[in-house]
Design an enzyme around this catalytic site. Structure first.
Site, PDB file in Angstrom:
ATOM      1  N   THR A  11       0.815  -1.217  -0.061  1.00  0.00           N
ATOM      2  CA  THR A  11      -0.020  -0.070  -0.062  1.00  0.00           C
ATOM      3  C   THR A  11       0.808   1.138  -0.102  1.00  0.00           C
ATOM      4  O   THR A  11       1.979   1.121   0.736  1.00  0.00           O
ATOM      5  CB  THR A  11      -0.885  -0.077   1.233  1.00  0.00           C
ATOM      6  OG1 THR A  11      -1.942   1.428   1.287  1.00  0.00           O
ATOM      7  CG2 THR A  11      -0.291   0.052   2.473  1.00  0.00           C
ATOM      8  N   ASP A  71      -7.685  -4.272   1.621  1.00  0.00           N
ATOM      9  CA  ASP A  71      -8.631  -3.307   0.901  1.00  0.00           C
ATOM     10  C   ASP A  71      -9.923  -2.957   1.986  1.00  0.00           C
ATOM     11  O   ASP A  71     -10.149  -4.022   2.630  1.00  0.00           O
ATOM     12  CB  ASP A  71      -9.149  -4.030  -0.216  1.00  0.00           C
ATOM     13  CG  ASP A  71      -9.837  -2.874  -1.326  1.00  0.00           C
ATOM     14  OD1 ASP A  71      -9.091  -2.145  -1.656  1.00  0.00           O
ATOM     15  OD2 ASP A  71     -11.186  -3.010  -1.448  1.00  0.00           O
ATOM     16  N   ASP A 168     -11.779   8.702   9.729  1.00  0.00           N
ATOM     17  CA  ASP A 168     -11.843   8.475  11.031  1.00  0.00           C
ATOM     18  C   ASP A 168     -12.637  10.035  11.771  1.00  0.00           C
ATOM     19  O   ASP A 168     -13.173   9.694  12.538  1.00  0.00           O
ATOM     20  CB  ASP A 168     -10.423   8.390  11.576  1.00  0.00           C
ATOM     21  CG  ASP A 168      -9.715   7.111  11.500  1.00  0.00           C
ATOM     22  OD1 ASP A 168     -10.698   6.078  11.370  1.00  0.00           O
ATOM     23  OD2 ASP A 168      -8.705   6.940  11.184  1.00  0.00           O
TER      24      ASP A 168
HETATM   25  P1  IMP Z   1      -8.175   1.473  -0.384  1.00  0.00           P
HETATM   26  O1  IMP Z   1      -6.855   1.588  -0.528  1.00  0.00           O
HETATM   27  O2  IMP Z   1      -9.067   1.143  -1.539  1.00  0.00           O
HETATM   28  O3  IMP Z   1      -8.467   0.079   0.609  1.00  0.00           O
HETATM   29  O4  IMP Z   1      -8.878   2.405   0.401  1.00  0.00           O
HETATM   30  C1  IMP Z   1      -9.546   2.445   1.589  1.00  0.00           C
HETATM   31  C2  IMP Z   1     -10.132   3.880   2.037  1.00  0.00           C
HETATM   32  O5  IMP Z   1     -11.300   3.757   2.920  1.00  0.00           O
HETATM   33  C3  IMP Z   1      -9.190   4.842   2.506  1.00  0.00           C
HETATM   34  O6  IMP Z   1      -8.570   5.786   1.474  1.00  0.00           O
HETATM   35  C4  IMP Z   1     -10.076   5.533   3.563  1.00  0.00           C
HETATM   36  O7  IMP Z   1     -10.853   6.589   3.006  1.00  0.00           O
HETATM   37  C5  IMP Z   1     -10.971   4.525   3.996  1.00  0.00           C
HETATM   38  N1  IMP Z   1     -10.712   3.934   5.170  1.00  0.00           N
HETATM   39  C6  IMP Z   1     -10.144   2.513   5.253  1.00  0.00           C
HETATM   40  N2  IMP Z   1      -9.923   2.218   6.448  1.00  0.00           N
HETATM   41  C7  IMP Z   1     -10.058   3.425   7.169  1.00  0.00           C
HETATM   42  C8  IMP Z   1      -9.781   3.543   8.588  1.00  0.00           C
HETATM   43  O8  IMP Z   1      -9.057   2.838   9.339  1.00  0.00           O
HETATM   44  N3  IMP Z   1     -10.095   4.715   8.904  1.00  0.00           N
HETATM   45  C9  IMP Z   1     -10.550   5.800   8.016  1.00  0.00           C
HETATM   46  N4  IMP Z   1     -10.702   5.570   6.557  1.00  0.00           N
HETATM   47  C10 IMP Z   1     -10.528   4.304   6.375  1.00  0.00           C
END
Ligand code: IMP
Length: 210
Positions: A11, A71, A168
């Site tokens: 990531t 994800d 958050d």
């Molecule tokens: P990914 O990179 O496609 O998994 O994107 C996940 C998105 O979900 C992040 O950019 C955040 O906007 C949101 N997200 C996931 N986990 C959290 C968390 O623990 N706190 C706040 N936002 C989160």
């Protein structure tokens, strides 16, 4: 089974890196970051699990090192489960404001979409699917580990707190009444979708170690 010593966090999201690095290192891994110039892996799946598998395999195969991908996203009941798998990209169709981060724009859009929705109808949950995958070039490579976790809560009327990342500041944890951004990293990991998924991943690795 002998466990690999090194793994890579698949990531570029530094919020996720901060939450995952330390517990994985404490477990005994040498934890490496994704090189800055590693291209963004297209999230073409329609579920958290599909996207986590895509990211973990892309990185493990490209770099020849076991990879852990997460994800995740937030589902808001009053929005029919949106933004879900599109959480990272949710605000992209909104006009940019100077100096505003992508997270800031996502949060502004979410608050606007929920304007007038009373507290009792602001239920939401974070979900996370986490995958540990091994390079396909490895002979006798172990099976993928696929785990998940959820964190139930609700969306606040306004942002509060400065810890954490993403949504958050808007997500109220019912057990403390505080937002994710008002919890310490340890408090958040003890309750969160990512903390629960990581605990399951470590349990699965522990079973392989013994
Ligand atoms: P990914 O990179 O496609 O998994 O994107 C996940 C998105 O979900 C992040 O950019 C955040 O906007 C949101 N997200 C996931 N986990 C959290 C968390 O623990 N706190 C706040 N936002 C989160």
């Amino acid at each position: 089974m002998t466990l690999p010593q090194t793994l890579i966090l698949a990531t570029h999201n530094q919020g996720k890196v901060k939450e995952l690095r330390e517990p994985l290192a404490r477990f005994g891994f040498e934890v490496k970051s994704l090189p800055d110039d590693f291209p963004e892996v297209a999230e073409t799946g329609s579920t958290f699990e599909e996207n986590a598998l895509i990211k973990a395999h892309a990185v493990a195969d490209a770099l020849g090192v076991p990879a852990v991908a997460d994800d995740s996203g937030i589902e808001v009941d009053a929005l029919g489960g949106a933004p879900g798998v599109y959480s990272a990209r949710y605000g992209r169709d909104w006009p940019e404001r100077e100096g505003e981060s992508a997270d800031g724009r996502n949060n502004r859009k979410l608050l606007t979409e929920l304007e007038g929705v009373p507290s009792a109808r602001r239920a939401a949950r974070f979900r996370c699917c986490m995958v540990m995958a091994y390079p396909s070039s490895w002979k006798d490579r172990p099976e993928d580990i696929v785990v998940s976790g959820a964190w139930e809560g609700r969306i606040a009327e306004r942002p509060s707190g400065s810890n954490g990342f993403g949504y958050d500041p808007l997500f109220i944890d019912p057990s403390t009444g505080r937002t994710g951004a008002e919890l310490t990293r340890e408090e958040k990991m003890a309750r969160s979708h990512r903390g629960k998924a990581l605990a399951k991943l470590l349990e699965a690795l522990e079973r392989r170690r013994s």
